[in-house]
Design an enzyme around this catalytic site. Structure first.
Site, short mmCIF file in Angstrom:
data_model
loop_
_atom_site.label_atom_id
_atom_site.label_comp_id
_atom_site.label_asym_id
_atom_site.label_seq_id
_atom_site.Cartn_x
_atom_site.Cartn_y
_atom_site.Cartn_z
N ILE A 9 0.71 -1.16 -0.11
CA ILE A 9 -0.07 0.08 0.08
C ILE A 9 0.76 1.17 0.19
O ILE A 9 1.71 1.24 0.95
CB ILE A 9 -0.95 -0.23 1.44
CG1 ILE A 9 -1.70 -1.25 1.27
CG2 ILE A 9 -1.92 1.35 1.07
CD1 ILE A 9 -2.47 -1.57 2.61
N ASP A 58 8.83 6.66 -2.70
CA ASP A 58 8.25 7.85 -3.17
C ASP A 58 7.97 7.45 -4.31
O ASP A 58 8.61 7.28 -5.33
CB ASP A 58 9.39 9.06 -3.05
CG ASP A 58 8.91 10.32 -3.86
OD1 ASP A 58 7.83 10.37 -4.50
OD2 ASP A 58 9.81 11.17 -3.82
N ASN A 86 -2.76 3.93 -3.28
CA ASN A 86 -3.36 4.87 -2.69
C ASN A 86 -2.67 6.47 -2.33
O ASN A 86 -3.37 7.41 -2.11
CB ASN A 86 -3.47 4.54 -1.09
CG ASN A 86 -3.88 5.59 -0.13
OD1 ASN A 86 -4.96 5.61 -0.04
ND2 ASN A 86 -3.15 5.84 0.61
N TYR A 150 -5.78 18.90 -9.81
CA TYR A 150 -6.40 17.66 -9.09
C TYR A 150 -7.42 16.66 -9.76
O TYR A 150 -7.29 15.55 -9.65
CB TYR A 150 -6.76 18.12 -7.58
CG TYR A 150 -7.32 16.99 -6.83
CD1 TYR A 150 -6.20 15.83 -6.37
CD2 TYR A 150 -8.53 16.72 -6.45
CE1 TYR A 150 -6.80 14.85 -5.50
CE2 TYR A 150 -8.92 15.72 -5.67
CZ TYR A 150 -8.16 14.63 -5.36
OH TYR A 150 -8.52 13.66 -4.43
N LYS A 154 -7.41 12.83 -11.23
CA LYS A 154 -8.27 11.84 -10.66
C LYS A 154 -9.30 11.05 -12.02
O LYS A 154 -9.41 10.14 -12.04
CB LYS A 154 -9.28 12.13 -9.47
CG LYS A 154 -8.32 12.42 -8.48
CD LYS A 154 -7.61 11.22 -7.73
CE LYS A 154 -6.83 11.48 -6.55
NZ LYS A 154 -5.79 10.15 -6.42
#
Length: 263
Positions: A9, A58, A86, A150, A154
């Site tokens: 994750i 990173d 995530n 942003y 997405k």
């Protein structure tokens, strides 16, 4: 690791959705690779769990991704059952005033970082007939002023993740795209808000731009969100999944309402 399934994750800093996901999958018996740019920001409980390996990762760094993949490969014998992308970055600014360096940094993390994670970890995922979970946002469908870069990142993940689902299915790898609504973390509080230049057309609404939206009324706890994700992974859900606070009423609203009512 014995015969336990493995799960990596990204973005597992304490207090966030990634941390809650790591806790949920670890409690279910997975060996979790909980990663963050700064491992010191990962919770003490994850550091101390016997079935959790905390790694520096990173997603904007090719070298960091390659190093993490090598550590996972050595620990699992060349397999990874679940990859949860995530990690993400927010950005609150008008499109006209967004510094291009900030826009590129955001896409490096929110989009290109996801793509590179999938590319680099694909041999381990194919070997395991594994599962990829890509975290997007309902913002990829819902236009909101001052969040354009942003929201665009997405929206790009939603489209690409669905394409990757079709490409990877013949290789035995499942792909789930999370259209995430409200989750009660500090993500919004911590998102960058670059200062407006003195010649900005939006100086008159500077206070509105800099105000952080209050979505707590519609947010679910990180733990509830993580357990819901775990439940869907366990049952093998693929495709787009509306999940998190507010999605139960926003999804039909977006489907049924004219665009003019949304904006």
């Amino acid at each position: 690791m014995a015969n336990s399934k493995s799960c990596l994750i990204t973005g597992c800093s304490e207090g966030g959705a990634g941390s809650a996901l790591a806790e949920a999958f670890a409690k279910k018996g997975y060996h979790v690779f909980a990663t963050a740019r700064s491992p010191s920001k990962v919770s003490k409980s994850l550091h101390e769990a016997s079935n959790v390996t905390v790694l520096a990762l990173d997603v904007a760094s090719s070298e960091s991704i390659a190093s993490a993949a090598q550590e996972v490969r050595e620990k699992t014998g060349g397999k990874l059952d679940i990859l949860i992308n995530n990690a993400g970055l927010g950005l609150n600014a008008p499109g006209l005033d967004t510094p291009m360096s900030e826009a590129r940094k955001l896409f490096d993390i929110n989009f290109f970082g996801v793509l590179e994670m999938i590319q680099v970890f694909s041999p381990l995922l194919v070997e395991a007939k594994g599962y990829i979970v890509n975290t997007s946002s309902i913002g990829g469908y819902l236009p909101l002023p001052f969040l354009s870069v942003y929201q665009a990142s997405k929206a790009a993940i939603i489209q690409a993740s669905e394409d990757w689902r079709l490409e990877l299915e013949p290789l035995g790898v499942k792909v789930l795209t999370l259209l995430t609504g409200g989750v009660a973390t500090h993500f919004v509080d911590n998102q960058p808000t670059p200062p407006l230049p003195q010649n900005s057309y939006y100086l008159g609404v500077k206070d509105i731009i800099e105000a952080q939206p209050d979505n707590i009324r519609f947010a679910v706890s990180p733990e509830a969100y993580a357990n819901d994700v775990l439940r869907h992974v366990e049952k093998g859900t693929t495709g787009k999944l509306w999940i998190g606070g507010g999605t139960s009423f926003l999804r039909p609203l977006l489907w049924l309402s004219p665009q003019s009512l949304i904006v």
